[in-house]
Design an enzyme around this catalytic site. Structure first.
Site, PDB file in Angstrom:
ATOM      1  N   GLU A 256       0.826  -1.482   0.102  1.00 52.15           N
ATOM      2  CA  GLU A 256       0.023   0.164  -0.661  1.00 52.15           C
ATOM      3  C   GLU A 256       1.002   1.345   0.525  1.00 52.15           C
ATOM      4  OE1 GLU A 256      -2.949  -0.073  -0.266  1.00 52.15           O
ATOM      5  OE2 GLU A 256      -2.885  -2.486  -0.067  1.00 52.15           O
ATOM      6  N   CYS A 295      -2.341   8.739   3.274  1.00 49.84           N
ATOM      7  CA  CYS A 295      -2.606   7.713   1.829  1.00 49.84           C
ATOM      8  C   CYS A 295      -3.649   7.955   1.407  1.00 49.84           C
ATOM      9  CB  CYS A 295      -2.122   6.482   2.277  1.00 49.84           C
ATOM     10  SG  CYS A 295      -3.807   5.528   2.711  1.00 49.84           S
TER      11      CYS A 295
HETATM   12  P1  NAP Z   1       8.444   5.278   5.196  1.00 48.30           P
HETATM   13  O1  NAP Z   1       9.989   4.792   5.060  1.00 48.30           O
HETATM   14  O2  NAP Z   1       8.241   3.995   3.098  1.00 48.30           O
HETATM   15  O3  NAP Z   1       8.550   3.547   5.882  1.00 48.30           O
HETATM   16  C1  NAP Z   1       7.868   3.098   5.496  1.00 48.30           C
HETATM   17  C2  NAP Z   1       8.100   1.918   6.364  1.00 48.30           C
HETATM   18  O4  NAP Z   1       9.292   0.997   5.788  1.00 48.30           O
HETATM   19  C3  NAP Z   1       8.620   1.947   7.819  1.00 48.30           C
HETATM   20  O5  NAP Z   1       8.186   1.164   9.019  1.00 48.30           O
HETATM   21  C4  NAP Z   1       9.797   1.876   8.390  1.00 48.30           C
HETATM   22  O6  NAP Z   1      10.566   1.750   9.207  1.00 48.30           O
HETATM   23  C5  NAP Z   1       9.954   1.040   7.028  1.00 48.30           C
HETATM   24  N1  NAP Z   1      11.422   0.398   6.374  1.00 48.30           N
HETATM   25  C6  NAP Z   1      12.108   1.947   5.618  1.00 48.30           C
HETATM   26  N2  NAP Z   1      13.334   1.182   5.278  1.00 48.30           N
HETATM   27  C7  NAP Z   1      13.417  -0.368   5.643  1.00 48.30           C
HETATM   28  C8  NAP Z   1      13.743  -0.903   5.369  1.00 48.30           C
HETATM   29  N3  NAP Z   1      14.809  -1.394   4.917  1.00 48.30           N
HETATM   30  N4  NAP Z   1      13.361  -3.240   5.554  1.00 48.30           N
HETATM   31  C9  NAP Z   1      12.632  -2.810   6.790  1.00 48.30           C
HETATM   32  N5  NAP Z   1      11.364  -1.686   6.615  1.00 48.30           N
HETATM   33  C10 NAP Z   1      11.650  -1.388   6.125  1.00 48.30           C
HETATM   34  O7  NAP Z   1       7.208   5.154   4.443  1.00 48.30           O
HETATM   35  P2  NAP Z   1       6.425   6.145   5.771  1.00 48.30           P
HETATM   36  O8  NAP Z   1       7.726   7.529   6.090  1.00 48.30           O
HETATM   37  O9  NAP Z   1       6.385   5.282   6.760  1.00 48.30           O
HETATM   38  O10 NAP Z   1       5.597   6.303   5.344  1.00 48.30           O
HETATM   39  C11 NAP Z   1       4.773   7.608   4.073  1.00 48.30           C
HETATM   40  C12 NAP Z   1       4.352   7.118   2.967  1.00 48.30           C
HETATM   41  O11 NAP Z   1       3.328   6.394   3.811  1.00 48.30           O
HETATM   42  C13 NAP Z   1       3.581   8.411   2.552  1.00 48.30           C
HETATM   43  O12 NAP Z   1       4.608   7.810   1.085  1.00 48.30           O
HETATM   44  C14 NAP Z   1       2.112   7.747   2.346  1.00 48.30           C
HETATM   45  O13 NAP Z   1       1.335   7.907   1.177  1.00 48.30           O
HETATM   46  C15 NAP Z   1       2.630   6.127   2.661  1.00 48.30           C
HETATM   47  N6  NAP Z   1       1.107   5.651   3.218  1.00 48.30           N
HETATM   48  C16 NAP Z   1       0.722   4.706   2.034  1.00 48.30           C
HETATM   49  C17 NAP Z   1      -0.953   4.695   2.977  1.00 48.30           C
HETATM   50  C18 NAP Z   1      -1.433   3.077   1.917  1.00 48.30           C
HETATM   51  O14 NAP Z   1      -2.684   2.328   2.841  1.00 48.30           O
HETATM   52  N7  NAP Z   1      -1.708   2.732   0.838  1.00 48.30           N
HETATM   53  C19 NAP Z   1      -1.083   4.245   4.335  1.00 48.30           C
HETATM   54  C20 NAP Z   1      -0.142   5.209   5.145  1.00 48.30           C
HETATM   55  C21 NAP Z   1       0.379   5.681   3.931  1.00 48.30           C
HETATM   56  P3  NAP Z   1      11.117   2.954   9.943  1.00 48.30           P
HETATM   57  O15 NAP Z   1      10.429   3.686  10.405  1.00 48.30           O
HETATM   58  O16 NAP Z   1      11.992   2.162  11.183  1.00 48.30           O
HETATM   59  O17 NAP Z   1      12.627   3.603   8.922  1.00 48.30           O
END
Ligand code: NAP
Length: 676
Positions: A256, A295
């Site tokens: 997502e 999102c």
């Molecule tokens: P993100 O930086 O991509 O991180 C998402 C998750 O991935 C976090 O738990 C992060 O952990 C983890 N992660 C990052 N690198 C990783 C790795 N190498 N191995 C394992 N896990 C890893 O996104 P975010 O900044 O938290 O969220 C914002 C984004 O999410 C926005 O772009 C938004 O549109 C999207 N979003 C989408 C939805 C949907 O349902 N489609 C819902 C909510 C948000 P860490 O925090 O520890 O880095």
């Protein structure tokens, strides 16, 4: 100072020496230290696969649904503890409602869907029995069973509670243990919720573990029975789904991602219309709720060209009334972004957007804040206008995950749909119109690009749930840019954690496997009238064969007069004969049903409490005056509903004097566990 712990193999593990400082978005002070613990990922996987999975799979869907119900109730009673942490994330109480109450309600809904729409057993039956042979000795049935691995759930920072519960609930219902990895920035709120779940002692050991901080080599260790459910940015998804181990084992990966969701103001919805007002109201909510960090938030507002200015003015007026600042302060409608990094990211993307669009409302350089320091992670609500969206690229591609949206004009509905589709695939697109033709055309032109299309107007306004609210009943996900994944959507969500298998074999084999009587499988003679047997006593396949009853012309005429159903096929011989379906006057189908009940019902008080419905009725052959009918009533399926009664589904087959089938249906009764 908060010190969120991981939960691995039944133990809480404190942050390690290399823990990250989490800076509060409201105060700029360090509020937590998280991560850095040396977690043994293989031991966690073994614990989930070896202890949690078998314990969950030993239960049936209804047992697991009851567990979810108990969990939702437990969390609901303690949710104020979660709200106390919510403001630390920058969110207002209203934002927290979406996350905390929204998450608990989602779990509750899966509990109720599990009991209403899934069997009271361990095998989910999908679709009807398929006839694979002429004589019916070889049949097929699709089923689904829980995967025997683990669900690794990686969540975004914006919904620390809902994000976890909306994935955890369907995985638990399926019978699959989870390892949850929240985003570090807001992990203390997820941890508090996990602590409650573990303390409740409702889940079996190994059903839920928590990783705070990095996942190390967890993904490298996943296999064919595991699932990764990811929510976050497109870049992270791309990196994670490229893990060679996941590809090698065809491990399921659901994503997502961010998306450039659109909202279209219909061509009929002029400035004086109710739909115009609704469009403005929802656009303001999307820009300001969670400071735009949703999102599903609307990033592009697509409006008829002639009303660009009117929409800009109306939005500006409403946005100027939104008080921004300390989320704990009275009257504050919009809080902070989740982190200073997030603020910097939004500002950088705003600069890019401004190469194609004018900033027409809000200025990050001069904010009025309530009880808050502008140096912290605050931004004002902002509105941009892009006058040439066809030539533009950035407004359709760059997601600024904050409180802003871009207004753009369209010429006609085809153009509006084409602009919405330029997002490259979104979670949700909304449309405000009172014109069904506009709605149909937009859906035809754009549904392929959007996981959900939300249509609102004066009729649905008071009960509609809002553009940005993913509902547990409806799918949440979208094609392309949105990640190509799908979550929620009722039982569909549960099936993501299960394997579909096509079972082929004789009727008896299928009946034994699915715990459902299948046409052609063994029928045993009931030792007493089934209406005198309790839910516990009744056996699948148990059958009674009734006496025959002749249907006379007097019966048909009496029924016609009594009910008022004097349709010509029952009353007029010549007209009936002229009808290609009938040989002449025939009995009413409902007369046959009534006679059938008269044949199989045992009238005395007994364990049968009520007739609650009838499914899949088909009239297969006409019954003429002088024909006789009899009924075979077979117990097809039993489903426990409460502690004192359950639903028994009976297959009723009506045959005539030549043993030809004339009607068939499934009759539903509620039957007590014990005699009164
Ligand atoms: P993100 O930086 O991509 O991180 C998402 C998750 O991935 C976090 O738990 C992060 O952990 C983890 N992660 C990052 N690198 C990783 C790795 N190498 N191995 C394992 N896990 C890893 O996104 P975010 O900044 O938290 O969220 C914002 C984004 O999410 C926005 O772009 C938004 O549109 C999207 N979003 C989408 C939805 C949907 O349902 N489609 C819902 C909510 C948000 P860490 O925090 O520890 O880095």
């Amino acid at each position: 100072m908060l010190r969120p712990h991981s939960y691995a193999c039944g133990r809480w593990i404190a942050p390690g020496d290399t823990a990250t400082d989490i800076t509060g978005p409201v105060t700029g002070q360090v509020i937590a230290k998280a991560g850095g613990a040396a977690l043994d990922m293989q031991a966690m996987l073994d614990h989930a696969r070896g202890t949690g999975g078998p314990a969950l799979r030993a239960l049936g869907f209804h047992d697991r649904a009851r567990m979810l119900k108990a969990l939702a109730g437990y969390l609901d009673e303690r949710k104020e503890q979660l709200y106390a942490l919510n403001t630390l994330t920058g969110a207002t109480r209203r934002d927290g409602w979406v996350d905390i109450d929204g998450g608990i309600n989602t779990m509750g809904l899966f509990a109720s869907k599990g009991r209403r729409e899934m069997p009271d057993g361990q095998i989910y039956i999908e679709g009807d029995v398929e006839m694979l042979s002429r004589k019916g000795t070889f049949l097929g049935q699709h089923i689904a069973v829980p995967l025997q691995g683990v669900a690794v759930q990686i969540n975004a920072f914006n919904f620390p509670v809902w994000g976890m519960l909306e994935k955890l609930a369907p995985a638990l219902l399926a019978g699959v243990p989870s390892i949850v990895k929240p985003a570090t920035q807001t992990c203390y709120l997820t941890e508090a919720c996990v602590r409650m779940i573990i303390d409740s002692d409702i889940l079996p050991e190994g059903a839920l573990q928590l990783v705070i901080g990095r996942t190390g080599d967890l993904l490298d260790r996943l296999g064919a029975q595991d699932v990764v459910a990811f929510t976050g940015s497109a870049e992270t998804a791309l990196m994670l789904r490229g893990n060679p181990s996941l590809t090698r084992h065809s491990t399921r990966f659901m994503a997502e991602q961010d998306s450039l969701n659109a909202s279209i103001l219909g061509p009929d919805a002029g400035p004086e219309s109710a739909e115009f007002a609704l469009f403005i109201k929802e656009a303001v909510a999307e820009i300001t709720t969670k400071a735009g960090q949703k999102c599903t938030a609307t990033r592009r507002l697509i409006v008829p060209a002639e009303w660009m200015e009117a929409v800009g003015d109306a939005l500006g007026a409403k946005l100027s009334a939104v008080s921004t600042g300390n989320p704990a302060a009275d009257g504050v409608r919009m809080g902070a972004l989740a982190s200073h990094a997030q603020k910097a990211d939004v500002l950088a993307r705003l600069t890019q957007l401004r190469t194609e669009a004018r900033l027409i409302f809000g200025d990050p350089a001069s904010m009025t804040l309530v009880d808050a320091d502008p140096e912290q992670a605050f931004l004002p609500p902002m509105l941009l206008a892009c006058d040439d969206p066809d030539a533009a690229r950035i407004v359709h591609e760059i997601e600024a995950f904050g409180p802003l949206s871009t207004l753009m004009p369209y010429r006609d509905t085809a153009h509006a749909a084409a602009l919405a589709n330029r997002g490259g695939g979104s979670l949700v697109s909304s449309l405000f119109t009172a014109d069904p033709d506009v709605a149909r055309q937009i859906v035809l032109d754009s549904a392929a690009w959007h996981g959900r299309i939300y249509i609102n107007n004066a009729v649905s306004a008071s009960e509609s749930t809002g553009h940005g609210s993913p509902l547990p009943h409806m799918i949440h996900g979208g094609p392309g840019r949105a990640g190509g994944g799908e979550e929620l959507g009722g039982v569909r969500a549960v099936l993501h954690y299960m394997q579909r298998s096509a079972i082929q074999g004789s009727p008896d084999m299928l009946s034994a496997i699915t715990d459902t009587w299948v046409h052609g499988s063994a029928q045993s003679t009931s030792p007493a009238h089934p209406f005198q047997r309790t839910f516990t006593e009744i056996r699948i396949g148990e059958t009674i064969h009734t006496d025959a009853r002749t249907v006379t012309l007097e019966d048909i005429e009496h029924f016609a007069r009594f009910t008022g159903d004097t349709f010509y096929a029952h009353m007029d011989e010549d007209a009936a004969r002229a009808n290609p379906f009938f040989p002449g006057r025939v009995a009413h189908g409902y007369l046959l049903l009534s006679f059938a009940a008269g044949l199989f019902v045992q009238p005395d008080p007994g364990p049968v409490l009520a007739n609650t419905g009838l499914n899949a009725l088909s009239f297969q052959k006409p019954v003429s005056p002088g024909d006789s009918i009899r009924v075979a009533l077979t117990c097809k399926r039993k489903t426990r509903r409460t502690d004192s009664y359950g639903e028994v589904a009976w297959n009723a087959t009506l045959t005539n004097q030549d043993d030809e089938q004339v009607a068939q249906y499934e009759l539903l009764t509620m039957v007590a566990f014990e005699r009164a």
